[in-house]
Design an enzyme around this catalytic site. Sequence first.
Site, PDB file in Angstrom:
ATOM      1  N   GLU A   1     -48.978  46.403  23.469  1.00  0.00           N
ATOM      2  CA  GLU A   1     -48.663  46.360  22.043  1.00  0.00           C
ATOM      3  C   GLU A   1     -49.532  45.340  21.314  1.00  0.00           C
ATOM      4  O   GLU A   1     -49.791  44.261  21.817  1.00  0.00           O
ATOM      5  CB  GLU A   1     -47.187  45.996  21.845  1.00  0.00           C
ATOM      6  CG  GLU A   1     -46.207  47.000  22.438  1.00  0.00           C
ATOM      7  CD  GLU A   1     -46.260  48.354  21.752  1.00  0.00           C
ATOM      8  OE1 GLU A   1     -46.778  48.438  20.617  1.00  0.00           O
ATOM      9  OE2 GLU A   1     -45.770  49.333  22.350  1.00  0.00           O
TER      10      GLU A   1
ATOM     11  N   ARG B   1     -31.472  52.168  16.145  1.00  0.00           N
ATOM     12  CA  ARG B   1     -31.038  53.576  16.048  1.00  0.00           C
ATOM     13  C   ARG B   1     -29.826  53.828  16.915  1.00  0.00           C
ATOM     14  O   ARG B   1     -28.964  54.661  16.587  1.00  0.00           O
ATOM     15  CB  ARG B   1     -32.193  54.492  16.456  1.00  0.00           C
ATOM     16  CG  ARG B   1     -31.898  55.982  16.376  1.00  0.00           C
ATOM     17  CD  ARG B   1     -33.074  56.807  16.836  1.00  0.00           C
ATOM     18  NE  ARG B   1     -33.453  56.524  18.215  1.00  0.00           N
ATOM     19  CZ  ARG B   1     -32.827  57.049  19.285  1.00  0.00           C
ATOM     20  NH1 ARG B   1     -31.801  57.859  19.133  1.00  0.00           N
ATOM     21  NH2 ARG B   1     -33.255  56.751  20.508  1.00  0.00           N
TER      22      ARG B   1
ATOM     23  N   CYS C   1     -36.985  45.944  22.560  1.00  0.00           N
ATOM     24  CA  CYS C   1     -38.344  45.641  23.011  1.00  0.00           C
ATOM     25  C   CYS C   1     -39.073  44.796  21.974  1.00  0.00           C
ATOM     26  O   CYS C   1     -39.643  43.742  22.286  1.00  0.00           O
ATOM     27  CB  CYS C   1     -39.124  46.927  23.279  1.00  0.00           C
ATOM     28  SG  CYS C   1     -38.642  47.785  24.788  1.00  0.00           S
TER      29      CYS C   1
ATOM     30  N   HIS D   1     -45.634  48.536  27.021  1.00  0.00           N
ATOM     31  CA  HIS D   1     -44.677  49.623  27.230  1.00  0.00           C
ATOM     32  C   HIS D   1     -45.182  50.543  28.347  1.00  0.00           C
ATOM     33  O   HIS D   1     -46.374  50.876  28.393  1.00  0.00           O
ATOM     34  CB  HIS D   1     -44.502  50.465  25.963  1.00  0.00           C
ATOM     35  CG  HIS D   1     -43.366  50.011  25.103  1.00  0.00           C
ATOM     36  ND1 HIS D   1     -43.528  49.572  23.801  1.00  0.00           N
ATOM     37  CD2 HIS D   1     -42.040  49.933  25.358  1.00  0.00           C
ATOM     38  CE1 HIS D   1     -42.351  49.256  23.295  1.00  0.00           C
ATOM     39  NE2 HIS D   1     -41.431  49.475  24.225  1.00  0.00           N
TER      40      HIS D   1
END
Length: 209
Positions: free
Chosen positions: A82, A92, A145, A171
């Site tokens: 990332e 979510r 994360c 990831h």
Amino acid sequence: MSIDVLLSGFAPFDGAELNESWEAVRESVPALVARGVDAEAVELPVEFGAGSALLAEAVRALRPSLVVAVGLAAGRSAITPERVAINLRDARIPDNAGASPVDEPVVPGAPVGRFSTLPIKAMVAALAADGVPAAVSQTAGTYVCNDVFYALQHLLATEPALEGIRGGFVHVPAADVIDAPTAARALARMVEVALTTTADARLPGGAEH
């Protein structure tokens, strides 16, 4: 005490029996140790705040040269270091403690974003040379994360006793895309690249969307 690298992965969440991030981390540590790298690993809870707090505790105790936090991105088809963490929690689904923060900062009053200090493009290039699907990612999402990623980068940027420690987030995809042994080898390779590379490779790694 100081070590070469601290890796972290996550516990299972959302009803899963395992988390590929922890499986990859757990398998990568013995491989790194066999190559002479002093490596330790910590499994983090999938909980806002708690995961980052446990990682911070380990960083302060072990004083690694490098911190590589790892998470699962089930919809992706490659291993993705990332680029940037954002100061936002927007869940979510609930975390493992039942928390579902919406539009909350990870660290109140802190900058909007913090960049990885890992050589992410050099890491991707090394995996590509090994035939492992890899790409730079521009977002770690807004779930746990990213929460851990942002908190880690903020910690390393603001705590004077930790000056010089480099860190970031990677990831891994689900096991049906890249299995745990392959992901573990890839993590070990990325750690080796990061330990020996201070200036990142100047290669394209952007995205149009």
